[in-house]
Motif scaffolding. Structure first.
Motif, PDB file in Angstrom:
ATOM      1  N   ALA A  18       0.847  -1.206   0.000  1.00  0.00           N
ATOM      2  CA  ALA A  18       0.000   0.000   0.000  1.00  0.00           C
ATOM      3  C   ALA A  18       0.876   1.247   0.000  1.00  0.00           C
ATOM      4  CB  ALA A  18      -0.936  -0.008   1.202  1.00  0.00           C
ATOM      5  N   THR A  19       1.937   1.216   0.780  1.00  0.00           N
ATOM      6  CA  THR A  19       2.863   2.348   0.826  1.00  0.00           C
ATOM      7  C   THR A  19       3.559   2.507  -0.521  1.00  0.00           C
ATOM      8  OG1 THR A  19       3.235   2.095   3.196  1.00  0.00           O
ATOM      9  CG2 THR A  19       4.920   3.273   1.966  1.00  0.00           C
ATOM     10  N   ILE A  20       4.002   1.409  -1.091  1.00  0.00           N
ATOM     11  CA  ILE A  20       4.689   1.453  -2.391  1.00  0.00           C
ATOM     12  C   ILE A  20       3.751   2.017  -3.459  1.00  0.00           C
ATOM     13  CG2 ILE A  20       5.687   0.036  -4.233  1.00  0.00           C
ATOM     14  CD1 ILE A  20       6.823  -1.764  -1.978  1.00  0.00           C
ATOM     15  N   THR A  21       2.522   1.574  -3.467  1.00  0.00           N
ATOM     16  CA  THR A  21       1.547   2.062  -4.442  1.00  0.00           C
ATOM     17  C   THR A  21       1.318   3.559  -4.278  1.00  0.00           C
ATOM     18  OG1 THR A  21       0.466  -0.091  -4.520  1.00  0.00           O
ATOM     19  CG2 THR A  21      -0.823   1.793  -5.285  1.00  0.00           C
ATOM     20  N   ARG A  22       1.172   4.008  -3.031  1.00  0.00           N
ATOM     21  CA  ARG A  22       0.956   5.432  -2.764  1.00  0.00           C
ATOM     22  C   ARG A  22       2.155   6.255  -3.230  1.00  0.00           C
ATOM     23  NH1 ARG A  22       2.745   8.397   1.108  1.00  0.00           N
ATOM     24  NH2 ARG A  22       3.316   6.669   2.440  1.00  0.00           N
ATOM     25  N   LEU A  23       3.365   5.777  -2.933  1.00  0.00           N
ATOM     26  CA  LEU A  23       4.575   6.491  -3.340  1.00  0.00           C
ATOM     27  C   LEU A  23       4.703   6.541  -4.860  1.00  0.00           C
ATOM     28  CD1 LEU A  23       7.122   5.076  -0.728  1.00  0.00           C
ATOM     29  CD2 LEU A  23       6.158   7.386  -0.784  1.00  0.00           C
ATOM     30  N   LYS A  24       4.358   5.446  -5.518  1.00  0.00           N
ATOM     31  CA  LYS A  24       4.439   5.410  -6.985  1.00  0.00           C
ATOM     32  C   LYS A  24       3.451   6.382  -7.615  1.00  0.00           C
ATOM     33  CE  LYS A  24       6.386   0.848  -7.805  1.00  0.00           C
ATOM     34  NZ  LYS A  24       6.183  -0.460  -8.431  1.00  0.00           N
ATOM     35  N   LYS A  25       2.242   6.487  -7.051  1.00  0.00           N
ATOM     36  CA  LYS A  25       1.248   7.436  -7.566  1.00  0.00           C
ATOM     37  C   LYS A  25       1.738   8.867  -7.387  1.00  0.00           C
ATOM     38  CE  LYS A  25      -2.872   4.611  -7.016  1.00  0.00           C
ATOM     39  NZ  LYS A  25      -4.121   4.421  -6.278  1.00  0.00           N
ATOM     40  N   GLU A  26       2.328   9.145  -6.219  1.00  0.00           N
ATOM     41  CA  GLU A  26       2.868  10.470  -5.939  1.00  0.00           C
ATOM     42  C   GLU A  26       4.004  10.789  -6.917  1.00  0.00           C
ATOM     43  OE1 GLU A  26       4.561  12.600  -1.947  1.00  0.00           O
ATOM     44  OE2 GLU A  26       3.313  10.829  -1.663  1.00  0.00           O
ATOM     45  N   LYS A  27       4.853   9.801  -7.153  1.00  0.00           N
ATOM     46  CA  LYS A  27       5.982   9.960  -8.078  1.00  0.00           C
ATOM     47  C   LYS A  27       5.476  10.241  -9.493  1.00  0.00           C
ATOM     48  CE  LYS A  27       9.774   7.225  -9.818  1.00  0.00           C
ATOM     49  NZ  LYS A  27      10.399   5.934  -9.818  1.00  0.00           N
ATOM     50  N   LEU A  28       4.427   9.557  -9.914  1.00  0.00           N
ATOM     51  CA  LEU A  28       3.857   9.764 -11.239  1.00  0.00           C
ATOM     52  C   LEU A  28       3.291  11.180 -11.375  1.00  0.00           C
ATOM     53  CD1 LEU A  28       3.133   8.625 -14.000  1.00  0.00           C
ATOM     54  CD2 LEU A  28       1.020   7.747 -13.004  1.00  0.00           C
ATOM     55  N   LYS A  29       2.611  11.678 -10.343  1.00  0.00           N
ATOM     56  CA  LYS A  29       2.068  13.039 -10.387  1.00  0.00           C
ATOM     57  C   LYS A  29       3.190  14.054 -10.554  1.00  0.00           C
ATOM     58  CE  LYS A  29      -2.048  12.280  -7.605  1.00  0.00           C
ATOM     59  NZ  LYS A  29      -2.701  12.516  -6.317  1.00  0.00           N
ATOM     60  N   ILE A  30       4.297  13.829  -9.855  1.00  0.00           N
ATOM     61  CA  ILE A  30       5.432  14.743  -9.959  1.00  0.00           C
ATOM     62  C   ILE A  30       6.036  14.678 -11.365  1.00  0.00           C
ATOM     63  CG2 ILE A  30       7.778  15.204  -9.136  1.00  0.00           C
ATOM     64  CD1 ILE A  30       6.745  14.339  -6.334  1.00  0.00           C
ATOM     65  N   LYS A  31       6.147  13.461 -11.902  1.00  0.00           N
ATOM     66  CA  LYS A  31       6.692  13.308 -13.259  1.00  0.00           C
ATOM     67  C   LYS A  31       5.809  14.044 -14.262  1.00  0.00           C
ATOM     68  CE  LYS A  31       8.285   9.903 -16.585  1.00  0.00           C
ATOM     69  NZ  LYS A  31       8.496   8.488 -16.848  1.00  0.00           N
ATOM     70  N   GLU A  32       4.504  13.938 -14.104  1.00  0.00           N
ATOM     71  CA  GLU A  32       3.581  14.643 -15.007  1.00  0.00           C
ATOM     72  C   GLU A  32       3.740  16.141 -14.862  1.00  0.00           C
ATOM     73  OE1 GLU A  32      -0.168  12.910 -13.880  1.00  0.00           O
ATOM     74  OE2 GLU A  32       0.106  11.196 -15.201  1.00  0.00           O
ATOM     75  N   ALA A  33       3.953  16.618 -13.636  1.00  0.00           N
ATOM     76  CA  ALA A  33       4.160  18.053 -13.414  1.00  0.00           C
ATOM     77  C   ALA A  33       5.450  18.517 -14.082  1.00  0.00           C
ATOM     78  CB  ALA A  33       4.196  18.356 -11.912  1.00  0.00           C
ATOM     79  N   ILE A  34       6.504  17.689 -14.002  1.00  0.00           N
ATOM     80  CA  ILE A  34       7.777  18.041 -14.643  1.00  0.00           C
ATOM     81  C   ILE A  34       7.595  18.118 -16.165  1.00  0.00           C
ATOM     82  CG2 ILE A  34      10.101  17.183 -15.173  1.00  0.00           C
ATOM     83  CD1 ILE A  34      10.153  16.007 -12.302  1.00  0.00           C
ATOM     84  N   LEU A  35       6.909  17.129 -16.707  1.00  0.00           N
ATOM     85  CA  LEU A  35       6.697  17.110 -18.163  1.00  0.00           C
ATOM     86  C   LEU A  35       5.806  18.262 -18.622  1.00  0.00           C
ATOM     87  CD1 LEU A  35       6.256  13.281 -18.768  1.00  0.00           C
ATOM     88  CD2 LEU A  35       8.251  14.693 -19.283  1.00  0.00           C
ATOM     89  N   GLY A  36       4.950  18.731 -17.728  1.00  0.00           N
ATOM     90  CA  GLY A  36       4.056  19.841 -18.068  1.00  0.00           C
ATOM     91  C   GLY A  36       4.746  21.187 -18.074  1.00  0.00           C
ATOM     92  N   LEU A  37       5.955  21.263 -17.515  1.00  0.00           N
ATOM     93  CA  LEU A  37       6.661  22.561 -17.459  1.00  0.00           C
ATOM     94  C   LEU A  37       7.306  22.905 -18.773  1.00  0.00           C
ATOM     95  CD1 LEU A  37       8.362  22.459 -13.956  1.00  0.00           C
ATOM     96  CD2 LEU A  37       6.349  23.736 -14.641  1.00  0.00           C
TER      97      LEU A  37
END
Length: 51
Positions: free
Chosen positions: A32-51
């Motif tokens: 559950a922790t790994i899944t939550r961290l991966k989702k958070e990581k994906l959101k950050i990656k999308e934010a980076i790509l959006g810049l």
């Protein structure tokens, strides 16, 4: 200003990556922790790509 924001996001992304690796190294990883961290990581990656 945007470079500083991007650097901060990249640092946060790398930190999450390290936390995911740490969790995976534990004898009984919390999926559950790994899944939550991966989702958070994906959101950050999308934010980076959006810049």
């Amino acid at each position: 200003m945007q470079n500083a924001h991007m650097s901060a996001l990249e640092l946060k992304h790398a930190g999450l990556d390290a936390r995911i690796s740490e969790e995976n190294q534990r004898p009984n990883p919390d999926m559950a922790t790994i899944t939550r961290l991966k989702k958070e990581k994906l959101k950050i990656k999308e934010a980076i790509l959006g810049l």
